[in-house]
Design a protein around this motif. Sequence first.
Motif, PDB file in Angstrom:
ATOM      1  N   ALA A 165       0.833  -1.207   0.000  1.00  0.00           N
ATOM      2  CA  ALA A 165       0.000   0.000   0.000  1.00  0.00           C
ATOM      3  C   ALA A 165       0.864   1.251   0.000  1.00  0.00           C
ATOM      4  N   TYR A 166       1.901   1.259   0.823  1.00  0.00           N
ATOM      5  CA  TYR A 166       2.766   2.441   0.894  1.00  0.00           C
ATOM      6  C   TYR A 166       3.506   2.656  -0.424  1.00  0.00           C
ATOM      7  N   ASP A 167       4.090   1.593  -0.974  1.00  0.00           N
ATOM      8  CA  ASP A 167       4.854   1.732  -2.217  1.00  0.00           C
ATOM      9  C   ASP A 167       3.986   2.261  -3.354  1.00  0.00           C
ATOM     10  N   GLN A 168       2.732   1.784  -3.437  1.00  0.00           N
ATOM     11  CA  GLN A 168       1.851   2.270  -4.493  1.00  0.00           C
ATOM     12  C   GLN A 168       1.538   3.747  -4.309  1.00  0.00           C
ATOM     13  N   TRP A 169       1.349   4.186  -3.064  1.00  0.00           N
ATOM     14  CA  TRP A 169       1.040   5.594  -2.818  1.00  0.00           C
ATOM     15  C   TRP A 169       2.205   6.496  -3.191  1.00  0.00           C
ATOM     16  N   THR A 170       3.425   6.038  -3.063  1.00  0.00           N
ATOM     17  CA  THR A 170       4.581   6.881  -3.388  1.00  0.00           C
ATOM     18  C   THR A 170       4.766   7.072  -4.891  1.00  0.00           C
ATOM     19  N   GLN A 171       3.964   6.374  -5.700  1.00  0.00           N
ATOM     20  CA  GLN A 171       4.018   6.582  -7.154  1.00  0.00           C
ATOM     21  C   GLN A 171       3.116   7.774  -7.479  1.00  0.00           C
ATOM     22  N   LEU A 191       7.206  17.491   3.153  1.00  0.00           N
ATOM     23  CA  LEU A 191       7.822  17.927   4.406  1.00  0.00           C
ATOM     24  C   LEU A 191       8.341  16.760   5.222  1.00  0.00           C
ATOM     25  N   GLU A 192       7.713  15.622   5.056  1.00  0.00           N
ATOM     26  CA  GLU A 192       8.146  14.425   5.794  1.00  0.00           C
ATOM     27  C   GLU A 192       7.723  13.190   5.008  1.00  0.00           C
ATOM     28  N   GLN A 193       8.656  12.247   4.876  1.00  0.00           N
ATOM     29  CA  GLN A 193       8.332  10.970   4.234  1.00  0.00           C
ATOM     30  C   GLN A 193       9.085   9.877   4.981  1.00  0.00           C
ATOM     31  N   ASP A 194       8.308   9.042   5.668  1.00  0.00           N
ATOM     32  CA  ASP A 194       8.857   7.953   6.473  1.00  0.00           C
ATOM     33  C   ASP A 194       8.332   6.648   5.886  1.00  0.00           C
ATOM     34  N   PRO A 195       9.212   5.831   5.277  1.00  0.00           N
ATOM     35  CA  PRO A 195       8.755   4.612   4.595  1.00  0.00           C
ATOM     36  C   PRO A 195       7.840   3.762   5.469  1.00  0.00           C
ATOM     37  N   ALA A 242       2.468  -3.347  -6.033  1.00  0.00           N
ATOM     38  CA  ALA A 242       2.655  -1.932  -6.333  1.00  0.00           C
ATOM     39  C   ALA A 242       3.305  -1.790  -7.700  1.00  0.00           C
ATOM     40  N   SER A 243       2.898  -0.763  -8.441  1.00  0.00           N
ATOM     41  CA  SER A 243       3.455  -0.544  -9.779  1.00  0.00           C
ATOM     42  C   SER A 243       4.873   0.003  -9.725  1.00  0.00           C
ATOM     43  N   GLY A 244       5.322   0.404  -8.549  1.00  0.00           N
ATOM     44  CA  GLY A 244       6.675   0.909  -8.363  1.00  0.00           C
ATOM     45  C   GLY A 244       6.882   1.227  -6.895  1.00  0.00           C
ATOM     46  N   SER A 245       8.053   1.727  -6.558  1.00  0.00           N
ATOM     47  CA  SER A 245       8.306   2.073  -5.161  1.00  0.00           C
ATOM     48  C   SER A 245       9.459   3.065  -5.085  1.00  0.00           C
ATOM     49  N   TRP A 246       9.440   3.858  -4.012  1.00  0.00           N
ATOM     50  CA  TRP A 246      10.559   4.725  -3.689  1.00  0.00           C
ATOM     51  C   TRP A 246      10.741   4.649  -2.189  1.00  0.00           C
ATOM     52  N   ARG A 247      11.838   4.059  -1.765  1.00  0.00           N
ATOM     53  CA  ARG A 247      12.053   3.780  -0.359  1.00  0.00           C
ATOM     54  C   ARG A 247      12.880   4.862   0.330  1.00  0.00           C
TER      55      ARG A 247
END
Length: 285
Positions: free
Chosen positions: A18-24, A64-68, A141-146
């Motif tokens: 869920a998180y990885d998909q949202w970061t796309q 402002l904040e991104q916590d994997p 997820a279609s991609g991810s940014w960790r």
Amino acid sequence: MTTKVEKSIQVDVPLRTAYDQWTQFEDFPHFMGGVKEVRQLTDQRLHWVAEIAGVRREWEAAVLEQDPDRKVAWAATSGATNAGAVRFEAAGPDSTIVYLELEYEPEGLVEQVGDKLGIVERQVRSDLERFKSLVESQGYASGSWRGSVNEHVDVGTPGVNDAYGSAGDKGKAGISPTAVAAGVAAVAGAAVAGVAAATSGKQETTTPAPTPAETPTAGTTTQEGVVQPQEVTVVEQPPPDAVVRDDVLVPESDDQGYTAGPSTEGVEHGTRRDGDDPMLGGGSR
């Protein structure tokens, strides 16, 4: 005056998916109905184009904040004033609860009326439902940014005060007369629909009973369910004191030289004359 929207939804995929998909972020138009375009300029800067209720808005936002696997928070730096955060919480090995908090400042008559009708709130709820449908149907997820941004600095939930860079900035609003007219029509239509829905459950429709002249006595039913009257022939009935005769008079006829007088079949009115043969048409009178 600003407006806050808080929504959540349970998504039946693992937390990381869920998180990885949202970061796309550039995939947002696939499930966000009001979002037309998202361009990721850098790891921390995004350019947004959206259209809601016929009003087109553009803005740039900073992460402002991104916590994997935990949180993404943002605030606008120019254009439309908005800020917020989305959080992710595991609800089991294959389920995640997504919490979204948003604060924005409606500008102009169309946005203010749309805000009172809850158009943005309904849009957010619909977007979360489409995100759920998208990620569950894919199963991945279609991609991810960790990567992370200010991972160890908890900025809480940013509000419009954190979007001070966009305060009063309407240079990128992109509101054209055509868009405003379309927005007014959309908002007016939503208002009428809302009033109709609110009143339909409160009013009872009473159909007046037809008067005797309107009540059909005979007719046929058309495909539309309308009874069409038919002509009815009225036969005059004899008056109550009239005498109805059931005897049939048979005129005299000459059968092989035999002449018979008038007779009343089946009724005795006299005595038989000599020479009358019942088999040849004679008989009682």
